[in-house]
Design a protein around this motif. Structure first.
Motif, PDB file in Angstrom:
ATOM      1  N   SER A  18     -94.530  20.153 -15.350  1.00 29.56           N
ATOM      2  CA  SER A  18     -95.616  21.014 -14.870  1.00 29.56           C
ATOM      3  C   SER A  18     -96.946  20.363 -15.247  1.00 29.56           C
ATOM      4  O   SER A  18     -97.077  19.760 -16.307  1.00 29.56           O
ATOM      5  CB  SER A  18     -95.516  22.423 -15.457  1.00 29.56           C
ATOM      6  OG  SER A  18     -95.767  22.411 -16.836  1.00 29.56           O
ATOM      7  N   GLU A  21    -103.243  22.419 -17.140  1.00 29.79           N
ATOM      8  CA  GLU A  21    -104.293  23.260 -16.563  1.00 29.79           C
ATOM      9  C   GLU A  21    -105.615  22.741 -17.094  1.00 29.79           C
ATOM     10  O   GLU A  21    -105.772  22.529 -18.305  1.00 29.79           O
ATOM     11  CB  GLU A  21    -104.107  24.718 -16.966  1.00 29.79           C
ATOM     12  CG  GLU A  21    -102.879  25.365 -16.374  1.00 29.79           C
ATOM     13  CD  GLU A  21    -102.995  25.590 -14.867  1.00 29.79           C
ATOM     14  OE1 GLU A  21    -104.136  25.700 -14.354  1.00 29.79           O
ATOM     15  OE2 GLU A  21    -101.945  25.640 -14.215  1.00 29.79           O
ATOM     16  N   TRP A  41    -111.423  27.616 -13.955  1.00 29.06           N
ATOM     17  CA  TRP A  41    -110.234  26.792 -13.760  1.00 29.06           C
ATOM     18  C   TRP A  41    -110.344  25.994 -12.471  1.00 29.06           C
ATOM     19  O   TRP A  41    -110.717  26.527 -11.421  1.00 29.06           O
ATOM     20  CB  TRP A  41    -108.965  27.652 -13.768  1.00 29.06           C
ATOM     21  CG  TRP A  41    -108.765  28.304 -15.088  1.00 29.06           C
ATOM     22  CD1 TRP A  41    -108.967  29.611 -15.386  1.00 29.06           C
ATOM     23  CD2 TRP A  41    -108.391  27.667 -16.307  1.00 29.06           C
ATOM     24  NE1 TRP A  41    -108.718  29.834 -16.727  1.00 29.06           N
ATOM     25  CE2 TRP A  41    -108.366  28.667 -17.318  1.00 29.06           C
ATOM     26  CE3 TRP A  41    -108.065  26.363 -16.659  1.00 29.06           C
ATOM     27  CZ2 TRP A  41    -108.028  28.386 -18.636  1.00 29.06           C
ATOM     28  CZ3 TRP A  41    -107.725  26.098 -17.977  1.00 29.06           C
ATOM     29  CH2 TRP A  41    -107.703  27.086 -18.954  1.00 29.06           C
ATOM     30  N   ARG A  43    -107.954  24.621 -10.691  1.00 24.92           N
ATOM     31  CA  ARG A  43    -106.878  24.914  -9.731  1.00 24.92           C
ATOM     32  C   ARG A  43    -107.310  25.927  -8.670  1.00 24.92           C
ATOM     33  O   ARG A  43    -107.055  25.737  -7.484  1.00 24.92           O
ATOM     34  CB  ARG A  43    -105.646  25.417 -10.476  1.00 24.92           C
ATOM     35  CG  ARG A  43    -104.490  25.851  -9.614  1.00 24.92           C
ATOM     36  CD  ARG A  43    -103.274  26.285 -10.433  1.00 24.92           C
ATOM     37  NE  ARG A  43    -103.596  26.920 -11.703  1.00 24.92           N
ATOM     38  CZ  ARG A  43    -103.639  28.241 -11.888  1.00 24.92           C
ATOM     39  NH1 ARG A  43    -103.381  29.059 -10.918  1.00 24.92           N
ATOM     40  NH2 ARG A  43    -103.924  28.722 -13.080  1.00 24.92           N
ATOM     41  N   ASP A  44    -107.982  27.009  -9.093  1.00 27.39           N
ATOM     42  CA  ASP A  44    -108.298  28.070  -8.133  1.00 27.39           C
ATOM     43  C   ASP A  44    -109.733  28.587  -8.233  1.00 27.39           C
ATOM     44  O   ASP A  44    -110.079  29.578  -7.609  1.00 27.39           O
ATOM     45  CB  ASP A  44    -107.318  29.228  -8.288  1.00 27.39           C
ATOM     46  CG  ASP A  44    -107.308  29.805  -9.693  1.00 27.39           C
ATOM     47  OD1 ASP A  44    -108.144  29.387 -10.532  1.00 27.39           O
ATOM     48  OD2 ASP A  44    -106.459  30.672  -9.957  1.00 27.39           O
ATOM     49  N   ASP A  45    -110.574  27.919  -9.025  1.00 27.57           N
ATOM     50  CA  ASP A  45    -111.982  28.284  -9.199  1.00 27.57           C
ATOM     51  C   ASP A  45    -112.161  29.668  -9.828  1.00 27.57           C
ATOM     52  O   ASP A  45    -113.214  30.271  -9.731  1.00 27.57           O
ATOM     53  CB  ASP A  45    -112.719  28.195  -7.860  1.00 27.57           C
ATOM     54  CG  ASP A  45    -114.154  27.751  -8.026  1.00 27.57           C
ATOM     55  OD1 ASP A  45    -114.437  27.001  -8.977  1.00 27.57           O
ATOM     56  OD2 ASP A  45    -115.007  28.155  -7.201  1.00 27.57           O
TER      57      ASP A  45
END
Length: 100
Positions: A18, A21, A41, A43-45
Motif C-alpha cells: 500500500s 499517505e 492530503w 490523494r484527495d485534497d
C-alpha cells in the motif's frame, strides 16, 4: 515530532504494497511545532486535523524540494535513455564532438 506550515507529513502504508499517505501541513496549532497539524492530503485534497502516530514522520519543505528535484532529474535521464539521447550530464563530459 516537530513541523512548520509548508512541511509534509508522510504516513507509512500499513498493508503490504500500500502506498504512503502524503499530506501538506497547512497549519500547526501549537507554538512549539508539535501536533496536531491541519493537513491537506494529496490523494484527495481533503483537509483534516491530524494527530500523527508512530508510523508518521515530517519531511521539511526544503528536503521535499530536494527530493522532488532529484526525482525530476532521474525521470529525465530515464526518458533520455529510452529515446536514445545522451543525458545532459553525459553530454557535458564530452570535450569535443565525435568525428564521423
Amino acid at each position: 515530532m516537530h513541523a512548520e506550515p509548508g512541511d509534509w507529513l508522510v504516513v507509512k502504508g500499513t498493508v503490504v504494497d500500500s502506498p504512503d499517505e502524503v499530506g501538506h501541513i497547512v497549519e500547526v496549532r501549537r507554538a512549539d511545532g508539535t501536533p496536531p497539524y491541519l493537513v491537506r492530503w494529496i490523494r484527495d485534497d481533503h483537509e483534516a486535523l491530524v494527530f500523527p502516530g508512530p508510523d508518521a514522520h515530517v519531511v521539511t519543505a526544503a528536503a521535499k524540494s530536494e527530493e522532488d528535484s532529484h526525482e525530476r532529474r532521474r525521470i529525465s535521464a530515464l526518458q533520455d535513455a529510452i529515446a536514445g539521447k545522451p543525458h545532459i550530464e553525459q553530454r557535458t563530459l564530452r570535450t569535443r564532438p565525435r568525428k564521423s
